[in-house]
Motif scaffolding. Sequence first.
Motif, mmCIF file in Angstrom:
data_model
loop_
_atom_site.group_PDB
_atom_site.id
_atom_site.type_symbol
_atom_site.label_atom_id
_atom_site.label_comp_id
_atom_site.label_asym_id
_atom_site.label_seq_id
_atom_site.Cartn_x
_atom_site.Cartn_y
_atom_site.Cartn_z
ATOM 1 N N ARG A 1 17.503 -4.312 12.850
ATOM 2 C CA ARG A 1 17.476 -2.918 12.008
ATOM 3 C C ARG A 1 18.065 -2.274 13.073
ATOM 4 O O ARG A 1 18.885 -1.054 12.878
ATOM 5 C CB ARG A 1 16.015 -2.777 11.730
ATOM 6 C CG ARG A 1 16.021 -1.387 10.913
ATOM 7 C CD ARG A 1 14.820 -0.731 11.271
ATOM 8 N NE ARG A 1 14.817 0.642 12.451
ATOM 9 C CZ ARG A 1 15.571 1.620 12.058
ATOM 10 N NH1 ARG A 1 15.993 1.970 10.906
ATOM 11 N NH2 ARG A 1 15.314 2.511 12.815
ATOM 12 N N HIS B 1 21.775 -1.906 13.525
ATOM 13 C CA HIS B 1 22.609 -2.079 12.384
ATOM 14 C C HIS B 1 23.447 -0.747 12.521
ATOM 15 O O HIS B 1 22.935 0.472 12.702
ATOM 16 C CB HIS B 1 21.619 -2.068 10.850
ATOM 17 C CG HIS B 1 22.184 -2.093 9.953
ATOM 18 N ND1 HIS B 1 22.816 -1.190 9.049
ATOM 19 C CD2 HIS B 1 22.325 -3.309 9.080
ATOM 20 C CE1 HIS B 1 23.489 -1.605 8.062
ATOM 21 N NE2 HIS B 1 23.150 -2.593 7.731
ATOM 22 N N ARG C 1 23.916 1.488 10.125
ATOM 23 C CA ARG C 1 23.314 2.469 9.169
ATOM 24 C C ARG C 1 21.878 2.996 9.911
ATOM 25 O O ARG C 1 21.342 3.559 9.015
ATOM 26 C CB ARG C 1 23.400 2.041 7.827
ATOM 27 C CG ARG C 1 24.645 2.049 7.065
ATOM 28 C CD ARG C 1 25.233 3.293 7.148
ATOM 29 N NE ARG C 1 26.628 3.340 6.633
ATOM 30 C CZ ARG C 1 26.949 3.335 5.086
ATOM 31 N NH1 ARG C 1 26.061 3.183 4.362
ATOM 32 N NH2 ARG C 1 28.206 3.633 4.803
ATOM 33 N N ALA C 2 21.605 2.168 11.019
ATOM 34 C CA ALA C 2 20.423 2.832 11.646
ATOM 35 C C ALA C 2 20.608 4.063 12.220
ATOM 36 O O ALA C 2 20.803 4.222 13.518
ATOM 37 C CB ALA C 2 19.811 1.719 12.547
ATOM 38 N N HIS C 3 20.670 5.464 11.619
ATOM 39 C CA HIS C 3 21.431 6.653 12.128
ATOM 40 C C HIS C 3 20.237 7.276 12.980
ATOM 41 O O HIS C 3 20.856 7.859 14.002
ATOM 42 C CB HIS C 3 21.346 7.239 10.750
ATOM 43 C CG HIS C 3 20.351 7.812 9.869
ATOM 44 N ND1 HIS C 3 19.466 8.825 10.442
ATOM 45 C CD2 HIS C 3 19.735 7.110 8.996
ATOM 46 C CE1 HIS C 3 18.586 8.642 9.628
ATOM 47 N NE2 HIS C 3 18.506 7.989 8.505
ATOM 48 N N SER C 4 18.970 6.763 13.072
ATOM 49 C CA SER C 4 18.215 7.311 13.857
ATOM 50 C C SER C 4 18.496 6.799 15.291
ATOM 51 O O SER C 4 17.995 6.832 16.528
ATOM 52 C CB SER C 4 16.841 7.211 13.566
ATOM 53 O OG SER C 4 16.305 6.044 13.586
ATOM 54 N N ALA D 1 21.381 6.476 16.532
ATOM 55 C CA ALA D 1 22.664 7.394 17.123
ATOM 56 C C ALA D 1 22.314 8.649 17.520
ATOM 57 O O ALA D 1 21.972 9.532 16.692
ATOM 58 C CB ALA D 1 23.768 7.285 16.145
ATOM 59 N N ARG E 1 17.946 11.216 22.349
ATOM 60 C CA ARG E 1 18.379 12.381 21.723
ATOM 61 C C ARG E 1 18.310 13.641 22.676
ATOM 62 O O ARG E 1 17.901 14.534 22.647
ATOM 63 C CB ARG E 1 17.447 12.921 20.726
ATOM 64 C CG ARG E 1 17.479 12.273 19.214
ATOM 65 C CD ARG E 1 16.211 12.802 18.324
ATOM 66 N NE ARG E 1 15.439 12.079 17.721
ATOM 67 C CZ ARG E 1 14.386 12.670 17.108
ATOM 68 N NH1 ARG E 1 13.821 13.778 17.580
ATOM 69 N NH2 ARG E 1 13.509 11.524 16.658
#
Lengths: 440, 178
Positions: free
Chosen positions: B87, B90, B92-95, B97, B133
């Motif tokens: 996960r 992945h 598309r695990a946008h959190s 990035a 972040r």
Amino acid sequence: MSWTTEQIAAMVEPDRAHRKAYTDPEIFDLEMERIFENTWIYIGHESQVKEPGDYYLAQVGRQPMIMVKDKNGEVQVLYNRCPHRGAQLCTARKGNTGNNFYCSYHAWTFHLDGKLESMPAKQAYEGTNLDFEDPEFHMARPARSDNYRGFWFAKLSEGGPDLRSHLGESASAFDQLIDRAPGKETEVVGSCFRMVQQSNWKIFLENQLDASHPGVTHESTGKSAQQVEAKIRADGKEVPLELSFLSDFARLGHDGWTKFGTIGFPNGHSSLEGYMGLRPDDPDTNEYVRRMYAAYGEEKAEEILAVNIHHMLVYPCNSVQPPLQQLRTIRPLGPDRTLTEIWHFRLKDAPEEIYRRSLAYYYLVNSPSTLVNADDLFNWWKCQHGLESSAREWVSFHRNAGQDIEEGDKTYSAPDTMSEMPLRHMMHAWRDYMTAEKEA
Amino acid sequence: MASATEILAAGNAQAVADVSVETQLAVERFLYRQAEIIDEKQWDDWLALFGDDGIYWMPSEEDQVEGDGEPNVFWEDTYLMQMRIARNTHPRAHSQAPHNRLCHVVSNVIIESEEANGDLIVRSRFHCAEYFRYEVRNFTGKYRHLLKKTGDGYRIALQRTDLVNREGPYEYVLQWWL
Ligand code: FES
Ligand SMILES: [Fe+2]
């Protein structure tokens, strides 16, 4: 600026809301005053305080509260503030305070119902205005506190509906948390998980009933779970049911997500139908159903199990998931900070494996190491930052707008849609709370 | 046979075993390498640290002695670890990035017990800074490892991680093991 009623009313239109409803600190203060410190707010479940002296802290709007079991076995809700010079009486989040509350500053003591008991060198108060019988010198009480089948709430302002009328049909979520137990009782397990969302509280509520997000937001979780399921099968092992909580996100697909209706109820409550197919034909479920039949009779048991709610939002503070015994409470901390407390429950006399499913959901979805909500919280954080931008003033709720179906005092989403009806519904309720005339 | 949690619970968490310098060094090297593996995100190597039934456990309560069947911050076998790795990595695990960066320091390594077959219980302390972040979060706590000795070095049967602030509130969430 200070907001006039007209200006606040103008922040909500039939299909959109103004971004400042989510970002403005003065609006946040008004929300605390007109919503959280005005309507019924969840305190906790009676099983959190079992023995006399057991207490648990809670927050209602900006007010620190205590739920405590008194000597007579009654639950009391009190403000966590010493009437002397204001010190908080309890600092640990939970515990047992013994026979009384003891203030660590000057040793005033209070009975478990909040009445002033004593203090050192009492004679110094003779001839003064301090009166032991005067509630002014007792731990303060909310205007009202009440429970619905053991779920306790407080209301800090006078007037308005009683708890039962406030809850209306949303009470069915609490019914489900109890009635799904063959032993007809429910109990919290452990403490709650607490996470801070770096976003506005309304963004959380809106997300809970937003059927158009899971397939997108949770794509990585759904697909990864499918991979692991395949791997487990390849290893010749049985795939645990719990993994479907994660692989569902990929399984359902766009059309799948349109199948789950939403309903708006008076006072801002709303629900999303269940989609998780939690009645598989396995020995544990069958044993559970057998115990339900034995406890309630077949007809009544089927009636209870047929209630199909994925989330019930009890406005403005709870999101309840009865089929998996999850309950979240939100405690807004600021326009861009929201504390969530997440509880799960054990159904009395249900097979252990049924509890394990609640626990697995609690872990996989709702724990601090969540494999699901990490992406939700991240989206909300991004929304909060995006809404700081003045490039656009409005948040859009246009999906299937104009197609909501009104029946009696309920609003239904258009069938076979991922309608944003619940978002519109909640913001309309928000406007009503925020602009209501204060009762005399 | 006692489960790994039962073995940890039965151990004396204040004991100091009189082990050889070689054993002490081998264990320290194992723990430092584990920290490096997670900091460098070498996920195949991470999985290889654990035995087939290995568990990574972070209890949610201080006095918790069992993880199975109880609420935990982490309770993961190698399948769930693979789920987390799949996960979090992945596309598309946008959190994820931008990706977070972790930096562990492990210290205070005390071998608590040593069995005749070479199995060990080890205590240590860690500090982990996470850059995420564009901000740094700090985590600190203690580890207790139950290590099985194999022909091919140690394998983790159970790693218990107790965060000093395990009760939260958590700012955001934890996406990787600490
Ligand atoms: S503030 Fe509580 S006794 Fe003085
Ligand atoms: Fe979500």
